[in-house]
Design a protein around this motif. Structure first.
Motif, short mmCIF file in Angstrom:
data_model
loop_
_atom_site.label_atom_id
_atom_site.label_comp_id
_atom_site.label_asym_id
_atom_site.label_seq_id
_atom_site.Cartn_x
_atom_site.Cartn_y
_atom_site.Cartn_z
N LEU A 17 0.83 -1.20 0.00
CA LEU A 17 0.00 0.00 0.00
C LEU A 17 0.87 1.26 0.00
CD1 LEU A 17 -2.80 -0.99 2.55
CD2 LEU A 17 -3.05 -0.70 0.08
N SER A 18 1.91 1.23 0.80
CA SER A 18 2.80 2.39 0.87
C SER A 18 3.50 2.62 -0.46
CB SER A 18 3.84 2.18 1.98
OG SER A 18 4.73 3.27 2.05
N THR A 19 3.96 1.54 -1.09
CA THR A 19 4.64 1.67 -2.38
C THR A 19 3.68 2.20 -3.45
OG1 THR A 19 6.15 -0.14 -1.82
CG2 THR A 19 5.94 0.44 -4.15
N MET A 20 2.47 1.65 -3.48
CA MET A 20 1.49 2.10 -4.47
C MET A 20 1.15 3.57 -4.29
SD MET A 20 -2.43 0.84 -5.06
CE MET A 20 -2.94 1.72 -3.59
N ALA A 21 0.93 3.98 -3.03
CA ALA A 21 0.60 5.37 -2.77
C ALA A 21 1.76 6.29 -3.14
CB ALA A 21 0.23 5.56 -1.29
N ASP A 22 2.99 5.87 -2.84
CA ASP A 22 4.15 6.69 -3.17
C ASP A 22 4.30 6.86 -4.68
OD1 ASP A 22 4.69 6.95 -0.51
OD2 ASP A 22 6.24 5.39 -0.46
N VAL A 23 4.04 5.79 -5.44
CA VAL A 23 4.15 5.86 -6.90
C VAL A 23 3.11 6.80 -7.47
CG1 VAL A 23 3.88 4.53 -9.03
CG2 VAL A 23 5.24 3.60 -7.16
N VAL A 24 1.87 6.68 -6.98
CA VAL A 24 0.79 7.53 -7.50
C VAL A 24 1.04 9.00 -7.14
CG1 VAL A 24 -1.68 8.02 -7.37
CG2 VAL A 24 -0.88 5.66 -7.45
N VAL A 25 1.48 9.25 -5.91
CA VAL A 25 1.75 10.63 -5.50
C VAL A 25 2.92 11.21 -6.30
CG1 VAL A 25 2.54 12.07 -3.58
CG2 VAL A 25 0.77 10.37 -3.20
N ALA A 26 3.97 10.39 -6.52
CA ALA A 26 5.10 10.86 -7.31
C ALA A 26 4.67 11.17 -8.74
CB ALA A 26 6.21 9.83 -7.31
N SER A 27 3.79 10.35 -9.31
CA SER A 27 3.28 10.61 -10.65
C SER A 27 2.47 11.90 -10.68
CB SER A 27 2.42 9.43 -11.12
OG SER A 27 3.16 8.23 -11.13
N ALA A 28 1.66 12.11 -9.64
CA ALA A 28 0.87 13.34 -9.58
C ALA A 28 1.76 14.56 -9.47
CB ALA A 28 -0.09 13.28 -8.39
N LEU A 29 2.82 14.46 -8.69
CA LEU A 29 3.75 15.58 -8.57
C LEU A 29 4.47 15.84 -9.90
CD1 LEU A 29 5.33 14.92 -5.06
CD2 LEU A 29 3.59 16.61 -5.68
N GLY A 30 4.76 14.76 -10.65
CA GLY A 30 5.36 14.94 -11.96
C GLY A 30 4.43 15.66 -12.92
N VAL A 31 3.16 15.27 -12.91
CA VAL A 31 2.17 15.96 -13.75
C VAL A 31 2.04 17.41 -13.31
CG1 VAL A 31 -0.26 16.01 -14.40
CG2 VAL A 31 0.93 13.83 -14.26
N PHE A 32 2.05 17.63 -12.00
CA PHE A 32 1.96 19.00 -11.47
C PHE A 32 3.12 19.85 -11.98
CE2 PHE A 32 2.99 22.07 -8.10
CZ PHE A 32 1.78 22.73 -7.99
N ALA A 33 4.33 19.29 -11.96
CA ALA A 33 5.50 20.02 -12.43
C ALA A 33 5.40 20.31 -13.93
CB ALA A 33 6.77 19.24 -12.13
N LEU A 34 4.90 19.35 -14.70
CA LEU A 34 4.75 19.56 -16.14
C LEU A 34 3.73 20.65 -16.44
CD1 LEU A 34 4.77 15.88 -17.48
CD2 LEU A 34 6.57 17.60 -17.72
N VAL A 35 2.65 20.69 -15.67
CA VAL A 35 1.64 21.73 -15.87
C VAL A 35 2.22 23.10 -15.60
CG1 VAL A 35 -0.53 22.64 -14.98
CG2 VAL A 35 -0.32 20.21 -15.46
N LEU A 36 2.96 23.23 -14.49
CA LEU A 36 3.58 24.52 -14.18
C LEU A 36 4.61 24.91 -15.23
CD1 LEU A 36 4.04 24.39 -10.30
CD2 LEU A 36 2.21 25.44 -11.63
#
Length: 316
Positions: free
Chosen positions: A172-191
């Motif tokens: 669960l921790s690994t899955m959540a970390d991967v999804v959050v890291a992906s979201a942060l990557g998308v966030f950085a791309l949007v900015l």
């Protein structure tokens, strides 16, 4: 503008006073309106991404809390062993550990019901060696002697296996970390995309005001004064677009939170609530969206100022 160029001011303050009635960048233009729309869309996407990452982080914390608060003891069927007696023996052993506050032994029928989602309902499982499960709740205020518990179980019941759900928590921790890291990557791309859009718009505005900028240089205007005019213009556009995009994201999550109460009646709604919670950001989430909107506006103005400064240095 003619009166402004009729004489050369003696210093920067006089230049600024002469320029106050003649904006360097038009306040209302098609390009400015288009940039506001782009900033609003980018802010909406950034707020959406950051909010889902926040919701998933909170949900992950709840998952790990629920999984970590329980342990499971599995009693495997073996020849000559009475599973009901073994279950009672496990409950007696657990009572000797203060960090374990409750033990619930599942009956044979309940254990068989757990297999129904995989094997289907209505099957006769009486001939299958279905293990018995005992759900144990932990007391987080007390430290558990897990080694002692395993030793006691092994000594009394060689057919008992203790599962502390550590593997599930890690997954669960690994899955959540991967999804959050992906979201942060998308966030950085949007900015980044928004920064590029602001950069192109700034250069376009400078190209449109090229003659005025050259005239200002001729009369002695400082680069900081010219860059400040662009910064104020694009800051206003950023505030407008950020407010629209952030407000739309807040309204969307408010609507999702209201609708989630009706989704819980369906299987899909229950899964969505288990995954992301009740889609409620709370005041902290709304404050984060407001801070993001203000940050987008500040980034817009700062990006414009930096680009103007660099372009003006090339003119010297």
């Amino acid at each position: 503008m003619v009166n402004f160029l009729a004489r050369r001011p003696r210093n920067d303050e006089e230049t600024q006073e002469s320029f106050t009635d003649t904006p360097l960048v038009p306040a209302a233009s098609v390009a400015g309106a288009a940039l506001s729309v782009v900033i609003a869309i980018m802010t909406f996407l950034a707020a959406l991404t950051a909010s889902f990452a926040l919701l998933l982080t909170q949900a992950s914390h709840d998952w790990r809390g629920q999984v970590g608060a329980e342990m499971t003891i599995q009693i495997m069927p073996r020849p000559g062993r009475d599973l009901d007696a073994d279950s009672r023996k496990v409950v007696e052993i657990i009572a000797n550990f203060p960090a374990l506050r409750e033990a619930r032994a599942l009956s044979k029928a309940q254990s068989e019901d757990l297999l129904a989602p995989w094997l289907g309902a209505g099957l006769d499982l009486s001939q299958l060696p279905v293990p018995r499960l005992i759900s144990v709740k932990r007391d987080d205020s007390k430290k558990l002697d897990e080694i002692g518990l395993r030793t006691a179980l092994d000594a009394a019941l060689p057919n008992a296996n203790l599962d502390n759900h550590g593997a599930w928590m890690q997954r669960l921790s690994t899955m959540a970390d991967v999804v959050v890291a992906s979201a942060l990557g998308v966030f950085a791309l949007v900015l980044t995309a928004m920064g590029l859009a602001v950069g192109f718009a700034t250069r376009g505005a400078m190209a449109g005001a090229k003659d005025i900028i050259q005239a200002l240089h001729y009369v002695g205007a400082a680069d900081s004064f010219i860059a400040g005019e662009f910064q104020r213009h694009f800051l206003r556009l950023g505030l407008r677009g950020g407010a629209i995009g952030g407000g739309a994201a807040a309204v969307l999550f408010f609507a999702l939170g209201a609708l989630s109460r009706h989704w819980t009646t369906s299987a899909g709604g229950e899964q969505a609530e288990a995954m992301f919670g009740a889609f409620t950001l709370g005041w902290g989430g709304l404050a984060a969206i407001a801070a993001l909107s203000l940050g987008v506006a500040g980034l817009t103005g700062l990006t414009s100022r930096i680009i103007v400064h660099r372009s003006l240095r090339q003119l010297h």
